[in-house]
Design a protein around this motif. Structure first.
Motif, PDB file in Angstrom:
ATOM      1  N   MET A 198       2.855  -0.562 -15.122  1.00 42.71           N
ATOM      2  CA  MET A 198       2.175   0.149 -14.041  1.00 42.71           C
ATOM      3  C   MET A 198       3.208   0.629 -13.018  1.00 42.71           C
ATOM      4  N   LYS A 199       3.014   1.848 -12.539  1.00 44.66           N
ATOM      5  CA  LYS A 199       3.922   2.415 -11.554  1.00 44.66           C
ATOM      6  C   LYS A 199       3.903   1.612 -10.265  1.00 44.66           C
ATOM      7  N   ASN A 200       5.080   1.400  -9.720  1.00 47.27           N
ATOM      8  CA  ASN A 200       5.170   0.617  -8.480  1.00 47.27           C
ATOM      9  C   ASN A 200       4.888   1.531  -7.294  1.00 47.27           C
ATOM     10  N   TRP A 201       3.673   1.431  -6.729  1.00 43.99           N
ATOM     11  CA  TRP A 201       3.302   2.334  -5.643  1.00 43.99           C
ATOM     12  C   TRP A 201       4.083   2.074  -4.373  1.00 43.99           C
ATOM     13  N   ARG A 202       4.699   0.908  -4.260  1.00 45.13           N
ATOM     14  CA  ARG A 202       5.449   0.600  -3.042  1.00 45.13           C
ATOM     15  C   ARG A 202       6.596   1.573  -2.812  1.00 45.13           C
ATOM     16  N   ASN A 203       7.048   2.220  -3.866  1.00 43.30           N
ATOM     17  CA  ASN A 203       8.131   3.186  -3.730  1.00 43.30           C
ATOM     18  C   ASN A 203       7.629   4.580  -3.398  1.00 43.30           C
ATOM     19  N   ASP A 204       6.304   4.781  -3.410  1.00 40.40           N
ATOM     20  CA  ASP A 204       5.758   6.130  -3.298  1.00 40.40           C
ATOM     21  C   ASP A 204       4.857   6.336  -2.088  1.00 40.40           C
ATOM     22  N   VAL A 205       4.697   5.345  -1.232  1.00 36.51           N
ATOM     23  CA  VAL A 205       3.848   5.492  -0.059  1.00 36.51           C
ATOM     24  C   VAL A 205       4.676   5.274   1.200  1.00 36.51           C
ATOM     25  N   THR A 206       4.120   5.695   2.333  1.00 33.87           N
ATOM     26  CA  THR A 206       4.809   5.522   3.605  1.00 33.87           C
ATOM     27  C   THR A 206       4.829   4.045   3.991  1.00 33.87           C
ATOM     28  N   PRO A 207       5.725   3.647   4.880  1.00 34.90           N
ATOM     29  CA  PRO A 207       5.729   2.253   5.334  1.00 34.90           C
ATOM     30  C   PRO A 207       4.403   1.837   5.951  1.00 34.90           C
ATOM     31  N   GLU A 208       3.721   2.766   6.636  1.00 31.45           N
ATOM     32  CA  GLU A 208       2.445   2.434   7.257  1.00 31.45           C
ATOM     33  C   GLU A 208       1.377   2.153   6.202  1.00 31.45           C
ATOM     34  N   VAL A 209       1.311   2.996   5.180  1.00 28.99           N
ATOM     35  CA  VAL A 209       0.346   2.771   4.098  1.00 28.99           C
ATOM     36  C   VAL A 209       0.670   1.474   3.369  1.00 28.99           C
ATOM     37  N   ARG A 210       1.944   1.227   3.138  1.00 24.00           N
ATOM     38  CA  ARG A 210       2.349  -0.005   2.461  1.00 24.00           C
ATOM     39  C   ARG A 210       1.911  -1.220   3.258  1.00 24.00           C
ATOM     40  N   ALA A 211       2.102  -1.173   4.579  1.00 28.42           N
ATOM     41  CA  ALA A 211       1.708  -2.298   5.433  1.00 28.42           C
ATOM     42  C   ALA A 211       0.194  -2.498   5.412  1.00 28.42           C
ATOM     43  N   TYR A 212      -0.554  -1.405   5.404  1.00 27.50           N
ATOM     44  CA  TYR A 212      -2.021  -1.496   5.378  1.00 27.50           C
ATOM     45  C   TYR A 212      -2.482  -2.124   4.062  1.00 27.50           C
ATOM     46  N   LEU A 213      -1.925  -1.668   2.945  1.00 23.03           N
ATOM     47  CA  LEU A 213      -2.313  -2.215   1.645  1.00 23.03           C
ATOM     48  C   LEU A 213      -1.948  -3.692   1.536  1.00 23.03           C
ATOM     49  N   GLU A 214      -0.838  -4.069   2.113  1.00 23.54           N
ATOM     50  CA  GLU A 214      -0.474  -5.487   2.120  1.00 23.54           C
ATOM     51  C   GLU A 214      -1.424  -6.278   3.011  1.00 23.54           C
ATOM     52  N   LEU A 239      -3.005   3.116  -7.539  1.00 22.24           N
ATOM     53  CA  LEU A 239      -3.359   4.099  -6.513  1.00 22.24           C
ATOM     54  C   LEU A 239      -3.492   5.451  -7.205  1.00 22.24           C
ATOM     55  N   ASP A 240      -4.553   5.599  -7.999  1.00 26.39           N
ATOM     56  CA  ASP A 240      -4.729   6.802  -8.804  1.00 26.39           C
ATOM     57  C   ASP A 240      -5.731   7.778  -8.215  1.00 26.39           C
ATOM     58  N   GLY A 241      -6.281   7.465  -7.033  1.00 21.42           N
ATOM     59  CA  GLY A 241      -7.236   8.364  -6.407  1.00 21.42           C
ATOM     60  C   GLY A 241      -8.607   8.379  -7.048  1.00 21.42           C
ATOM     61  N   GLY A 242      -8.892   7.407  -7.922  1.00 22.02           N
ATOM     62  CA  GLY A 242     -10.156   7.391  -8.634  1.00 22.02           C
ATOM     63  C   GLY A 242     -11.217   6.534  -7.983  1.00 22.02           C
ATOM     64  N   ALA A 243     -12.416   6.562  -8.569  1.00 19.50           N
ATOM     65  CA  ALA A 243     -13.556   5.828  -8.021  1.00 19.50           C
ATOM     66  C   ALA A 243     -13.358   4.322  -8.130  1.00 19.50           C
TER      67      ALA A 243
END
Length: 263
Positions: free
Chosen positions: A1-17, A25-29
């Motif tokens: 699985m692709k590591n999304w931590r390398n592809d999002v902003t620090p703010e989004v990463r902090a929120y997801l954590e 994070l494929d944008g799906g339902a």
């Protein structure tokens, strides 16, 4: 699985954590549903700043600092505003609506004082909501009239009302009862300022009377009403009232992860 931590902003990463979310994070339902459920299990609903007389800010940077950095919770105008921001950052199409909350309303019809989200993904529209302290759907509901949605012992459906627009109903003791309604009139951030101010300051606002705190757990939910804590599991409920301010604050930390100087 692709590591999304390398592809999002620090703010989004902090929120997801903050949400303890480590999935795709494929944008799906399916991802949308997982994000909403994680939110309800990690970020508590709470009105404690209103009770302390601390003005609420609906600016995204202030909500991020409160909910993500300081690991606080909030109520609908805070929680759904920030969750909507996260979804947009992740590529979802999001529309904000104002809703009327019917459950336990003493003088119907109720004011428009609830914030909900419509999210488009996978060719469908979904009602998303992480801003209710009571029992509501854990996962998004597809916006199809009459489609019944079952979750454990709960059952919900959406109907179209000629006056109030979309009406979310819950099955209660064999009867369908109104939970909340919303018209499809998109709202701007400034449109939530006045209803939020009413909720903070009006004498008849339900949010300024006593503490309201709630969070989902894997076995049920934890709540606070005033000074009484209630710990619900699948087959029991344990209630208690802390005897001191220190014990009250320790219980907030234990059951909700809230660290607050003085309540």
């Amino acid at each position: 699985m692709k590591n999304w931590r390398n592809d999002v902003t620090p703010e989004v990463r902090a929120y997801l954590e903050r949400l303890s979310y480590d999935g795709p994070l494929d944008g799906g339902a399916r991802t949308l549903a997982e994000l909403q459920e994680h939110h309800l299990h990690t970020v508590p609903y709470e009105n404690l700043d209103i009770l302390r007389g601390i003005p609420l800010s609906l600016e995204i940077q202030d909500l991020f600092e409160k909910i993500v950095i300081r690991r606080r919770g909030g109520y609908c105008f805070e929680l759904n505003a920030l969750f909507g921001w996260l979804l947009r950052e992740l590529g979802y199409s999001v529309t904000d609506y104002m809703a009327r909350f019917w459950r336990d309303e003493p003088n119907p019809p109720p004011k428009r004082r609830h914030h909900v989200l419509k999210v488009e993904t996978d060719g469908a529209f979904y009602l998303c909501d992480v801003g209710v302290g009571g029992i509501v759907p854990r996962r998004p509901i597809e916006m199809v009239e009459g489609l019944e949605y079952r979750e454990d012992a709960q059952c919900y459906r959406l109907e179209q009302d000629a006056t109030y627009g979309w009406m979310l109903l819950e099955l209660n003791n064999g009867q369908w009862r109104r939970l909340y309604s919303f018209a499809e009139e998109p709202q701007l951030p400034k449109d939530f300022v006045m209803p939020n101010y009413w909720c903070e300051t009006a004498p008849d606002s339900p949010f300024s009377k006593h503490a309201m705190v709630a969070i989902r757990t894997h076995s049920g939910r934890n709540t606070v009403a005033g000074r009484e804590f209630r710990i619900f599991t699948s087959n029991s409920v344990h209630s208690f009232i802390p005897e001191t301010k220190k014990a009250y604050n320790e219980a907030l930390r234990t059951y909700f992860g809230l660290v607050i100087d003085e309540i």
